[in-house]
Write an enzyme that holds these catalytic residues in place. Structure first.
Site, PDB file in Angstrom:
ATOM      1  N   CYS A   2       0.836  -1.194   0.000  1.00 24.39           N
ATOM      2  CA  CYS A   2       0.000   0.000   0.000  1.00 24.39           C
ATOM      3  C   CYS A   2       0.873   1.247   0.000  1.00 24.39           C
ATOM      4  O   CYS A   2       2.063   1.199   0.276  1.00 24.39           O
ATOM      5  CB  CYS A   2      -0.907   0.018   1.223  1.00 24.39           C
ATOM      6  SG  CYS A   2      -1.864  -1.489   1.435  1.00 24.39           S
ATOM      7  N   ARG A  27       1.543   1.512  -6.031  1.00 20.86           N
ATOM      8  CA  ARG A  27       1.711   0.609  -4.899  1.00 20.86           C
ATOM      9  C   ARG A  27       0.411  -0.108  -4.538  1.00 20.86           C
ATOM     10  O   ARG A  27       0.412  -1.004  -3.683  1.00 20.86           O
ATOM     11  CB  ARG A  27       2.219   1.385  -3.682  1.00 20.86           C
ATOM     12  CG  ARG A  27       3.541   2.101  -3.900  1.00 20.86           C
ATOM     13  CD  ARG A  27       3.938   2.860  -2.653  1.00 20.86           C
ATOM     14  NE  ARG A  27       4.300   1.973  -1.584  1.00 20.86           N
ATOM     15  CZ  ARG A  27       5.542   1.547  -1.326  1.00 20.86           C
ATOM     16  NH1 ARG A  27       6.530   1.944  -2.098  1.00 20.86           N
ATOM     17  NH2 ARG A  27       5.787   0.737  -0.321  1.00 20.86           N
ATOM     18  N   TRP A  71      -3.602  -1.803  -1.426  1.00 21.88           N
ATOM     19  CA  TRP A  71      -3.506  -3.101  -2.083  1.00 21.88           C
ATOM     20  C   TRP A  71      -3.976  -4.108  -1.053  1.00 21.88           C
ATOM     21  O   TRP A  71      -3.331  -4.332  -0.039  1.00 21.88           O
ATOM     22  CB  TRP A  71      -2.078  -3.387  -2.522  1.00 21.88           C
ATOM     23  CG  TRP A  71      -1.933  -4.637  -3.331  1.00 21.88           C
ATOM     24  CD1 TRP A  71      -2.168  -4.780  -4.666  1.00 21.88           C
ATOM     25  CD2 TRP A  71      -1.515  -5.934  -2.865  1.00 21.88           C
ATOM     26  NE1 TRP A  71      -1.925  -6.085  -5.057  1.00 21.88           N
ATOM     27  CE2 TRP A  71      -1.526  -6.810  -3.979  1.00 21.88           C
ATOM     28  CE3 TRP A  71      -1.133  -6.429  -1.618  1.00 21.88           C
ATOM     29  CZ2 TRP A  71      -1.163  -8.153  -3.879  1.00 21.88           C
ATOM     30  CZ3 TRP A  71      -0.789  -7.772  -1.512  1.00 21.88           C
ATOM     31  CH2 TRP A  71      -0.801  -8.614  -2.631  1.00 21.88           C
ATOM     32  N   ASN A  97       0.698   0.423   6.230  1.00 21.59           N
ATOM     33  CA  ASN A  97       1.217  -0.441   5.174  1.00 21.59           C
ATOM     34  C   ASN A  97       1.969  -1.569   5.850  1.00 21.59           C
ATOM     35  O   ASN A  97       2.822  -1.318   6.708  1.00 21.59           O
ATOM     36  CB  ASN A  97       2.149   0.347   4.252  1.00 21.59           C
ATOM     37  CG  ASN A  97       2.789  -0.548   3.188  1.00 21.59           C
ATOM     38  OD1 ASN A  97       2.202  -1.530   2.767  1.00 21.59           O
ATOM     39  ND2 ASN A  97       4.003  -0.208   2.777  1.00 21.59           N
ATOM     40  N   GLY A  98       1.659  -2.805   5.471  1.00 22.79           N
ATOM     41  CA  GLY A  98       2.299  -3.957   6.087  1.00 22.79           C
ATOM     42  C   GLY A  98       1.265  -4.964   6.521  1.00 22.79           C
ATOM     43  O   GLY A  98       0.103  -4.920   6.111  1.00 22.79           O
ATOM     44  N   GLU A 453      10.684 -13.933 -18.774  1.00 24.00           N
ATOM     45  CA  GLU A 453      10.311 -12.517 -18.641  1.00 24.00           C
ATOM     46  C   GLU A 453       9.246 -12.132 -19.656  1.00 24.00           C
ATOM     47  O   GLU A 453       8.328 -11.368 -19.328  1.00 24.00           O
ATOM     48  CB  GLU A 453      11.565 -11.636 -18.814  1.00 24.00           C
ATOM     49  CG  GLU A 453      11.313 -10.140 -18.746  1.00 24.00           C
ATOM     50  CD  GLU A 453      10.747  -9.655 -17.421  1.00 24.00           C
ATOM     51  OE1 GLU A 453      10.252  -8.509 -17.377  1.00 24.00           O
ATOM     52  OE2 GLU A 453      10.777 -10.419 -16.427  1.00 24.00           O
ATOM     53  N   LYS A 457       5.543 -10.602 -18.585  1.00 16.13           N
ATOM     54  CA  LYS A 457       4.978  -9.339 -19.064  1.00 16.13           C
ATOM     55  C   LYS A 457       3.596  -9.562 -19.688  1.00 16.13           C
ATOM     56  O   LYS A 457       2.681  -8.781 -19.467  1.00 16.13           O
ATOM     57  CB  LYS A 457       5.913  -8.702 -20.104  1.00 16.13           C
ATOM     58  CG  LYS A 457       7.136  -8.068 -19.508  1.00 16.13           C
ATOM     59  CD  LYS A 457       6.780  -6.869 -18.661  1.00 16.13           C
ATOM     60  CE  LYS A 457       7.627  -6.697 -17.442  1.00 16.13           C
ATOM     61  NZ  LYS A 457       7.721  -7.732 -16.459  1.00 16.13           N
ATOM     62  N   GLU A 460       0.980 -10.302 -16.949  1.00 19.39           N
ATOM     63  CA  GLU A 460       0.748  -9.152 -16.080  1.00 19.39           C
ATOM     64  C   GLU A 460      -0.235  -8.155 -16.672  1.00 19.39           C
ATOM     65  O   GLU A 460      -1.123  -7.657 -15.971  1.00 19.39           O
ATOM     66  CB  GLU A 460       2.074  -8.427 -15.797  1.00 19.39           C
ATOM     67  CG  GLU A 460       2.947  -9.082 -14.767  1.00 19.39           C
ATOM     68  CD  GLU A 460       4.222  -8.293 -14.527  1.00 19.39           C
ATOM     69  OE1 GLU A 460       4.660  -8.189 -13.382  1.00 19.39           O
ATOM     70  OE2 GLU A 460       4.808  -7.778 -15.520  1.00 19.39           O
ATOM     71  N   HIS A 476       8.180 -32.601 -21.354  1.00 12.94           N
ATOM     72  CA  HIS A 476       7.979 -33.203 -20.033  1.00 12.94           C
ATOM     73  C   HIS A 476       6.718 -32.645 -19.365  1.00 12.94           C
ATOM     74  O   HIS A 476       6.772 -32.069 -18.276  1.00 12.94           O
ATOM     75  CB  HIS A 476       9.214 -32.975 -19.166  1.00 12.94           C
ATOM     76  CG  HIS A 476      10.455 -33.565 -19.746  1.00 12.94           C
ATOM     77  ND1 HIS A 476      10.719 -34.923 -19.730  1.00 12.94           N
ATOM     78  CD2 HIS A 476      11.498 -32.996 -20.400  1.00 12.94           C
ATOM     79  CE1 HIS A 476      11.871 -35.153 -20.330  1.00 12.94           C
ATOM     80  NE2 HIS A 476      12.370 -34.009 -20.751  1.00 12.94           N
ATOM     81  N   LYS A 575       3.478  -2.321  -7.612  1.00 12.97           N
ATOM     82  CA  LYS A 575       4.874  -2.296  -8.068  1.00 12.97           C
ATOM     83  C   LYS A 575       5.864  -2.672  -6.971  1.00 12.97           C
ATOM     84  O   LYS A 575       6.801  -3.420  -7.192  1.00 12.97           O
ATOM     85  CB  LYS A 575       5.206  -0.910  -8.617  1.00 12.97           C
ATOM     86  CG  LYS A 575       6.535  -0.892  -9.362  1.00 12.97           C
ATOM     87  CD  LYS A 575       6.664   0.333 -10.208  1.00 12.97           C
ATOM     88  CE  LYS A 575       7.824   0.196 -11.163  1.00 12.97           C
ATOM     89  NZ  LYS A 575       7.583  -0.815 -12.201  1.00 12.97           N
TER      90      LYS A 575
END
Length: 580
Positions: A2, A27, A71, A97-98, A453, A457, A460, A476, A575
């Site tokens: 957040c 965020r 968030w 935040n946390g 990567e 992208k 996302e 496999h 982010k």
């Protein structure tokens, strides 16, 4: 994850908080809210984005206040779970935040003592605990609550009866901006730099009492002095500059980003020499940074013969940490919680530690023995593009020093490859991707991390399920999923494994998979098997990796654009990941 912002000074607080929260939306943007104070607290909060509903705070007045963009971790993203949260009396408001890990136990006790909760969040317990601890001294009340909290937090607290903001930090970033008779408190410096470049970075265990004329910081009950840092931040760089999205702008900034980051890394000749003599190197990272780290492993082991281990930071705590290794921690924000925890574990095992980050004054820079900054500048889009290129450039700069390569030749070849790839036509590839529900990205050797990567992208920002694989692993298991409805993006360039890669593509084609081949424009064998061929400019391995990366970024961007996605702010993502 957040974003929090606080202000006290001579301006009307609400507009300051709104603008600050807009710049912190990367965020989190599930909900938002502000609280301001005069002789009473005024709170406005709502589900959704503050950039779209800022007028809802028009009733909040006063020259001090706190704000939050969320968030979601505990509770749905709705009005009732939006911050700020208040106590039963409405005297105290907090933003957080946390994660408070013991919140359930704390909440049960508070409810037994008669407190009434109005949200499902872990954060609300903080406001009620402050209410219980209140004996007329606001800072003392907050100070008394902190030892009860287990987990991580950056907290800003407001009281109707006192002209101050109290801030506290534990394992979650928080910086103070020191202005002209005004002060700011934010998750990072982004909202501050338009008003002041002088910041104070709070450390774990710090509590700050911010009044109109002063800031006092303490830790463990003792007054401490934290160094003021001047932030060199280009405000203009955070604006779109005529591009439709920040992501597209940031993709086009990559030639300069590579050059700047490469040159910065090349200055660390001592670190390159240390790495070249190391018995072993461990790199710890998450997400996009992890993919960049895998590239470093492939190049170092081939060119320098130094063994490299790459671990997901979130898993590092469960693994052994040899004390004779050099540990490199990679984090765009410098605040990634898992990476910070892993770095601290490495330091406790007496490993030499190096940080690679894009943010001055971030937590990772203080935890590591040495820091290499990337030259990406502010990156606003949630999906990392230029910051990934900056990390890649930093690794290539270290490699050039380790292998005594011609640095100017490497710089020229990669920059030219990026510039050419920005102009490559990817429309046919986009047409194949738009209608897919699943995509596969495949590569061998150094192009396996590039495939990872590229898939990241795509998923996302387009919300299409995409997976990256080492091409030899497709047989496999994933072969069972191949069909005419599952296109594959395949990197097939001359070099190690080229013939094996062509064989893998023919096997996939035999299962009906539409193929997007990324390789040299004159490769007849690739053209024979692929449905769409995207040419890559010829160059050395460093240049090839950069060119393919840019092409994959652009395929993802234009696919998401065609699907009408919210490219800069994809759903459910943020982010800076500051929770474990």
């Amino acid at each position: 994850m957040c974003g929090i912002v606080g202000y006290i000074g001579w301006r009307d607080a609400a507009p300051m908080l709104v603008e600050g929260l807009k710049s912190l939306e990367y965020r989190g943007y599930d909900s938002f809210g502000v609280a301001t104070g005069t002789d009473r607290l005024m709170v406005a909060k709502r589900k959704g984005r503050i950039s779209e509903q800022a007028d809802c705070v028009s009733g909040c007045h006063g020259t001090r206040g706190i704000g939050h963009t969320r968030w979601a971790t505990h509770g749905l993203p709705d009005d009732r779970n939006a911050h700020p949260h208040t106590d039963c009396s409405g005297r105290f408001a907090i933003v957080h935040n946390g994660i408070i890990e013991n919140y359930a136990e704390l909440r049960r006790g508070l409810e037994e003592r008669g407190h009434r909760f109005t949200s499902d969040t872990d954060s609300e317990v903080i406001a009620h605990l402050i209410e219980e601890a209140w004996e007329g001294d606001f800072a003392a009340a907050v100070r008394g609550v902190l030892p009860l909290l287990e987990g991580s937090y950056a907290i800003l607290a407001l009281c109707a009866d006192t002209d101050e903001v109290v801030a506290a930090r534990e394992r979650s970033p928080l910086v103070l901006g020191l202005g002209d008779d005004e002060f700011f408190a934010c998750s990072d410096a982004t909202p501050i730099v338009a008003y002041t470049r002088n910041i104070l970075v709070m450390e774990d265990g710090d509590l700050a009492v911010i009044r109109r004329g002063s800031v006092a910081v303490e830790n463990g009950g003792e007054t401490v002095v934290r160094e003021t840092t001047y932030i060199d931040y280009d405000v203009e760089a955070s604006r779109k500059g005529g591009f439709e999205h920040f992501m597209l702008k940031e993709i086009f900034e990559q030639p300069d980003v590579f050059q700047q980051s490469f040159r910065l890394a090349c200055k660390h000749h001592g670190i390159s020499m240390l790495l070249s003599r190391a018995r072993g190197i461990s790199v710890i990272a998450c997400g996009t940074s992890y993919n960049a780290a895998l590239l470093f492993r492939y190049f170092v082991e081939k060119e320098c013969g130094v063994p490299v281990r790459v671990d997901l930071a979130s898993e590092y705590r469960y693994l052994s940490t040899p004390g004779d290794e050099i540990v490199i921690a990679v984090s765009q924000s410098g605040e990634t919680a898992d990476t910070l925890s892993a770095l601290k574990k490495a330091a406790s095992s007496n490993c030499a530690t190096i940080a690679i980050t894009n943010v001055q004054g971030s937590s990772i820079t203080r935890a590591a023995d040495d820091t290499i900054y990337t030259g990406a500048g502010p990156e606003i889009s949630v999906a990392a593009t230029k910051s990934y290129m900056g990390q890649y450039a930093a690794f290539v700069g270290l490699l050039a020093g380790m292998s005594c390569s011609d640095m100017s030749a490497v710089e020229r070849s990669v920059r030219q490859a990026i510039e050419e790839s920005l102009l490559t036509d990817v429309n046919e590839a986009v047409s194949l991707c738009v209608g897919a529900s699943t995509l596969f990205y495949v590569g061998r050797g150094i192009f396996y991390p590039v495939a990872l990567e590229g898939a990241l992208k795509m998923k996302e920002i387009s919300y299409i399920h995409a997976e990256g694989y080492a091409a030899g692993e497709i047989k496999h298991g994933p072969f069972a999923l191949l069909s005419k409805d599952t296109p594959a993006v395949a990197v097939c360039l001359p070099g190690d494994g080229y013939q094996s890669m062509l064989g893998n593509l023919r096997e996939m084609k035999a299962r009906g998979t539409p193929l997007i081949g990324i390789g040299y424009g004159d490769d007849i064998d690739l053209q024979d098997v692929a449905d769409v061929c995207i040419p890559v400019p010829k160059g050395d391995a460093y240049a090839q990796v950069a060119a393919v990366t840019v092409i994959m970024q652009r395929i993802a961007y234009y696919t998401a654009l065609a699907l009408g996605r919210d490219i800069d702010k994809p759903r459910n993502l943020a982010k800076s990941v500051t929770v474990e």
